[in-house]
Design an enzyme around this catalytic site. Structure first.
Site, PDB file in Angstrom:
ATOM      1  N   HIS A 155      -6.965  17.474  13.960  1.00 48.78           N
ATOM      2  CA  HIS A 155      -8.481  16.910  14.066  1.00 48.78           C
ATOM      3  C   HIS A 155      -8.614  15.744  12.962  1.00 48.78           C
ATOM      4  O   HIS A 155      -8.200  15.437  12.006  1.00 48.78           O
ATOM      5  CB  HIS A 155      -9.532  18.054  13.799  1.00 48.78           C
ATOM      6  CG  HIS A 155      -9.319  18.602  12.627  1.00 48.78           C
ATOM      7  ND1 HIS A 155     -10.101  17.858  11.334  1.00 48.78           N
ATOM      8  CD2 HIS A 155      -9.033  19.671  11.813  1.00 48.78           C
ATOM      9  CE1 HIS A 155     -10.082  18.857  10.279  1.00 48.78           C
ATOM     10  NE2 HIS A 155      -9.200  19.637  10.720  1.00 48.78           N
TER      11      HIS A 155
ATOM     12  N   GLU B 295      -8.060  27.565  12.805  1.00 46.28           N
ATOM     13  CA  GLU B 295      -7.274  27.182  11.547  1.00 46.28           C
ATOM     14  C   GLU B 295      -7.181  28.564  10.783  1.00 46.28           C
ATOM     15  O   GLU B 295      -8.039  29.630  11.278  1.00 46.28           O
ATOM     16  CB  GLU B 295      -8.319  26.283  10.479  1.00 46.28           C
ATOM     17  CG  GLU B 295      -7.585  26.000   9.083  1.00 46.28           C
ATOM     18  CD  GLU B 295      -6.301  25.419   9.278  1.00 46.28           C
ATOM     19  OE1 GLU B 295      -5.372  26.108   9.688  1.00 46.28           O
ATOM     20  OE2 GLU B 295      -5.986  24.268   8.658  1.00 46.28           O
TER      21      GLU B 295
END
Length: 201
Positions: free
Chosen positions: A8, A84
């Site tokens: 990202h 994550e």
């Protein structure tokens, strides 16, 4: 089959050196610009992609949407297996804060972090599912640095160990039983913009 693995874009916590983990931090303006630059690169290259999928955290979803919109690709439902690694008590802390609170060996202590084996297991399961469902498709996957680093360790051991940069692109091609890296941790789309900006100043 190709998989394009993307970390990202930049967030304020990235910029401050804070571990994000499962904390749901949005992109900042620079992160949105980075996503746009990668989308422009992908639009200009000859490789065709079929769809985009991301983790269910805001920073990855926002990155994926910017890329999908630019490339006019379907954006599939987010997959929680791409989220994550959870970092427990150290989330939100800078390195100095982590060391002050927990010592220089903080990363070796049990502070509520998700086990690396669990991280690896869920990412490999995601990859295996993609192979089964979309064996003849090319897929862009937007996820996170810690997750990607563990995936590459699993696939390549000590062969590929660079830090995974924001909006980096890695392209893996399935060849029989192996995922061969065609591009690894590439951020040339960001470097080109920085060089252009320097030349204008």
């Amino acid at each position: 089959m190709l998989i394009g693995l993307i970390r990202h874009g930049l967030t304020d916590w990235n910029a401050a050196g804070r571990i994000q983990g499962r904390s749901d931090i949005p992109l900042n303006d620079e992160g949105r610009k980075q996503a746009g630059r990668l989308a422009e690169r992908l639009a200009e290259e000859s490789q065709q992609w079929d769809f985009v999928i991301s983790s269910n955290l805001l920073r990855a979803e926002e990155t994926a949407k910017i890329i999908a919109d630019k490339l006019n690709l379907p954006l599939l439902e987010a997959d929680a297996r791409l989220t994550e690694r959870g970092f427990g008590q150290v989330e939100g802390l800078t390195l100095a804060e982590r060391e002050e609170r927990f010592g220089a060996d903080w990363n070796m202590r049990d502070l509520g972090q998700e086990k690396l084996e669990a991280l690896e297991e869920r990412m490999l399961a995601f990859m295996a599912d993609l192979e089964i469902k979309y064996p003849d498709r090319n897929v862009l996957v937007v996820t996170h640095g810690g997750l990607l680093a563990q995936l590459y360790t699993s696939l390549y051991k000590d062969r590929l160990t660079e830090r995974i940069g924001n909006l980096s692109l890695t392209v893996l091609e399935k060849r029989e039983d192996l995922w061969e890296p065609l591009i690894f941790n590439c951020t040339k789309h960001l470097l080109a913009e920085a060089s252009s900006s320097e030349n204008r100043n």
